[in-house]
Design a protein around this motif. Structure first.
Motif, PDB file in Angstrom:
ATOM      1  N   GLY A  28       0.785  -1.223   0.000  1.00 48.45           N
ATOM      2  CA  GLY A  28       0.000   0.000   0.000  1.00 48.45           C
ATOM      3  C   GLY A  28       0.819   1.276   0.000  1.00 48.45           C
ATOM      4  O   GLY A  28       0.277   2.371   0.072  1.00 48.45           O
ATOM      5  N   MET A  29       2.128   1.150  -0.071  1.00 48.84           N
ATOM      6  CA  MET A  29       3.003   2.316  -0.085  1.00 48.84           C
ATOM      7  C   MET A  29       3.403   2.577  -1.542  1.00 48.84           C
ATOM      8  O   MET A  29       4.450   2.135  -2.008  1.00 48.84           O
ATOM      9  CB  MET A  29       4.236   2.053   0.784  1.00 48.84           C
ATOM     10  N   HIS A  30       2.540   3.288  -2.263  1.00 47.04           N
ATOM     11  CA  HIS A  30       2.713   3.455  -3.702  1.00 47.04           C
ATOM     12  C   HIS A  30       3.637   4.591  -4.106  1.00 47.04           C
ATOM     13  O   HIS A  30       3.866   4.811  -5.290  1.00 47.04           O
ATOM     14  CB  HIS A  30       1.337   3.653  -4.354  1.00 47.04           C
ATOM     15  N   CYS A  31       4.191   5.299  -3.163  1.00 48.06           N
ATOM     16  CA  CYS A  31       5.010   6.463  -3.508  1.00 48.06           C
ATOM     17  C   CYS A  31       6.493   6.230  -3.234  1.00 48.06           C
ATOM     18  O   CYS A  31       7.207   7.159  -2.876  1.00 48.06           O
ATOM     19  CB  CYS A  31       4.517   7.688  -2.758  1.00 48.06           C
ATOM     20  N   VAL A  32       6.976   5.019  -3.404  1.00 43.74           N
ATOM     21  CA  VAL A  32       8.385   4.729  -3.099  1.00 43.74           C
ATOM     22  C   VAL A  32       9.350   5.498  -3.992  1.00 43.74           C
ATOM     23  O   VAL A  32      10.503   5.677  -3.635  1.00 43.74           O
ATOM     24  CB  VAL A  32       8.696   3.218  -3.145  1.00 43.74           C
ATOM     25  N   GLY A  33       8.896   5.986  -5.122  1.00 43.19           N
ATOM     26  CA  GLY A  33       9.749   6.774  -5.998  1.00 43.19           C
ATOM     27  C   GLY A  33       9.699   8.260  -5.710  1.00 43.19           C
ATOM     28  O   GLY A  33      10.464   9.038  -6.270  1.00 43.19           O
TER      29      GLY A  33
END
Length: 69
Positions: A28-33
């Motif tokens: 659910g952590m879609h902002c790793v970039g």
């Protein structure tokens, strides 16, 4: 590295193994970039996303155990 801890910085973790990104995104952590996520610890990012950091650590460490086997 043997164990992933909640005080590890996401950017450092991804530098060690980019496959951690798939685990983080599936959790659910879609902002790793995202640039800000690169300097956050796993605990900080989990808090921001309303995630249980211990469950996340379990998934990451399970991957590490399999990888090191």
């Amino acid at each position: 590295m043997n164990t992933i801890t909640k005080d590890m910085v996401i950017g450092d973790l991804l530098a060690i193994d980019e496959n951690f990104a798939a685990i983080l995104m599936a959790s659910g952590m879609h902002c790793v970039g995202c640039p800000s996520s690169q300097g956050e610890t796993l605990e900080e990012a989990a808090f921001v996303h309303g995630m249980n950091v211990n469950e996340l650590l379990g998934r990451l460490n399970e991957y590490m155990e399999i990888k090191q086997a």
